[in-house]
Design a protein around this motif. Structure first.
Motif, PDB file in Angstrom:
ATOM      1  N   TYR A  89      28.877  33.577 -20.978  1.00 48.67           N
ATOM      2  CA  TYR A  89      28.184  33.194 -22.206  1.00 48.67           C
ATOM      3  C   TYR A  89      29.183  32.832 -23.310  1.00 48.67           C
ATOM      4  O   TYR A  89      28.924  31.924 -24.107  1.00 48.67           O
ATOM      5  N   GLN A  90      30.330  33.509 -23.360  1.00 50.23           N
ATOM      6  CA  GLN A  90      31.357  33.131 -24.338  1.00 50.23           C
ATOM      7  C   GLN A  90      31.838  31.704 -24.095  1.00 50.23           C
ATOM      8  O   GLN A  90      32.082  30.953 -25.045  1.00 50.23           O
ATOM      9  N   VAL A  91      31.958  31.329 -22.842  1.00 43.45           N
ATOM     10  CA  VAL A  91      32.352  29.958 -22.506  1.00 43.45           C
ATOM     11  C   VAL A  91      31.251  28.986 -22.936  1.00 43.45           C
ATOM     12  O   VAL A  91      31.541  27.916 -23.477  1.00 43.45           O
ATOM     13  N   ILE A  92      30.005  29.362 -22.722  1.00 41.32           N
ATOM     14  CA  ILE A  92      28.890  28.540 -23.183  1.00 41.32           C
ATOM     15  C   ILE A  92      28.995  28.325 -24.686  1.00 41.32           C
ATOM     16  O   ILE A  92      28.854  27.194 -25.171  1.00 41.32           O
ATOM     17  N   GLU A  93      29.277  29.387 -25.425  1.00 42.77           N
ATOM     18  CA  GLU A  93      29.414  29.263 -26.881  1.00 42.77           C
ATOM     19  C   GLU A  93      30.556  28.318 -27.250  1.00 42.77           C
ATOM     20  O   GLU A  93      30.421  27.509 -28.180  1.00 42.77           O
ATOM     21  N   GLN A  94      31.679  28.393 -26.542  1.00 43.30           N
ATOM     22  CA  GLN A  94      32.800  27.483 -26.796  1.00 43.30           C
ATOM     23  C   GLN A  94      32.387  26.038 -26.539  1.00 43.30           C
ATOM     24  O   GLN A  94      32.727  25.135 -27.317  1.00 43.30           O
ATOM     25  N   CYS A  95      31.684  25.818 -25.439  1.00 39.09           N
ATOM     26  CA  CYS A  95      31.238  24.459 -25.099  1.00 39.09           C
ATOM     27  C   CYS A  95      30.268  23.934 -26.140  1.00 39.09           C
ATOM     28  O   CYS A  95      30.387  22.783 -26.570  1.00 39.09           O
ATOM     29  N   VAL A  96      29.315  24.758 -26.537  1.00 41.33           N
ATOM     30  CA  VAL A  96      28.329  24.331 -27.531  1.00 41.33           C
ATOM     31  C   VAL A  96      29.028  23.987 -28.841  1.00 41.33           C
ATOM     32  O   VAL A  96      28.700  22.968 -29.472  1.00 41.33           O
ATOM     33  N   ASP A  97      29.991  24.792 -29.246  1.00 42.89           N
ATOM     34  CA  ASP A  97      30.743  24.505 -30.469  1.00 42.89           C
ATOM     35  C   ASP A  97      31.445  23.152 -30.361  1.00 42.89           C
ATOM     36  O   ASP A  97      31.386  22.333 -31.288  1.00 42.89           O
ATOM     37  N   ALA A  98      32.091  22.906 -29.229  1.00 48.89           N
ATOM     38  CA  ALA A  98      32.784  21.622 -29.025  1.00 48.89           C
ATOM     39  C   ALA A  98      31.789  20.462 -29.012  1.00 48.89           C
ATOM     40  O   ALA A  98      32.037  19.409 -29.612  1.00 48.89           O
ATOM     41  N   ILE A  99      30.656  20.639 -28.344  1.00 52.71           N
ATOM     42  CA  ILE A  99      29.631  19.586 -28.270  1.00 52.71           C
ATOM     43  C   ILE A  99      29.127  19.250 -29.664  1.00 52.71           C
ATOM     44  O   ILE A  99      28.993  18.077 -30.023  1.00 52.71           O
TER      45      ILE A  99
END
Length: 129
Positions: A89-99
């Motif tokens: 989920y932390q990786v998901i948050e990183q991806c969403v931030d980048a997106i």
């Protein structure tokens, strides 16, 4: 995600996909909230709209579809499953931030690297990219 499904709420969609998708399983494990549902929706849209546009993205999608159900099963059997899903989920948050910042290449890189690492630890060898 099928919009014609009467019961297609974010929670139902995540719950339905969680057995075959470790991104959905991670969202399910962190708990129900509007933010989690939005993150999942952003990730799904990114996967559907951006990843099919290049060779690595297509390979990611094909590999994910093939490997994710076994990975979910392996993570669910692991004694540290909560920590594993928290990491995902932390990786998901990183991806969403980048997106959200329009850094699609960065989100793509993070997502593919995470999938590769998850596959190495919890996947099956023939599905590894």
């Amino acid at each position: 995600m099928q919009s014609s499904d009467i019961n297609a709420t974010p929670k139902n969609t995540i719950g339905r996909l969680a057995k075959d998708c470790y991104l959905a399983a991670a969202c399910q494990h962190v708990g129900a909230s509007a933010e989690v549902y939005e993150h999942f929706a952003v990730m799904k849209k990114f996967q559907e709209e951006h990843l099919p546009n290049d060779k690595i993205g297509l390979l990611y999608l094909k590999t994910y579809d093939k490997a994710a159900p076994q990975i979910v099963e392996n993570i669910n059997a692991h004694p540290s499953q909560n920590a594993i899903y928290a990491f995902i989920y932390q990786v998901i948050e990183q991806c969403v931030d980048a997106i959200r910042k329009g850094a699609f290449d960065a989100a793509h890189r993070v997502l593919v690297n995470m999938m590769h690492n998850i596959q190495l630890r919890y996947g099956v060898a023939e599905n590894i990219i």
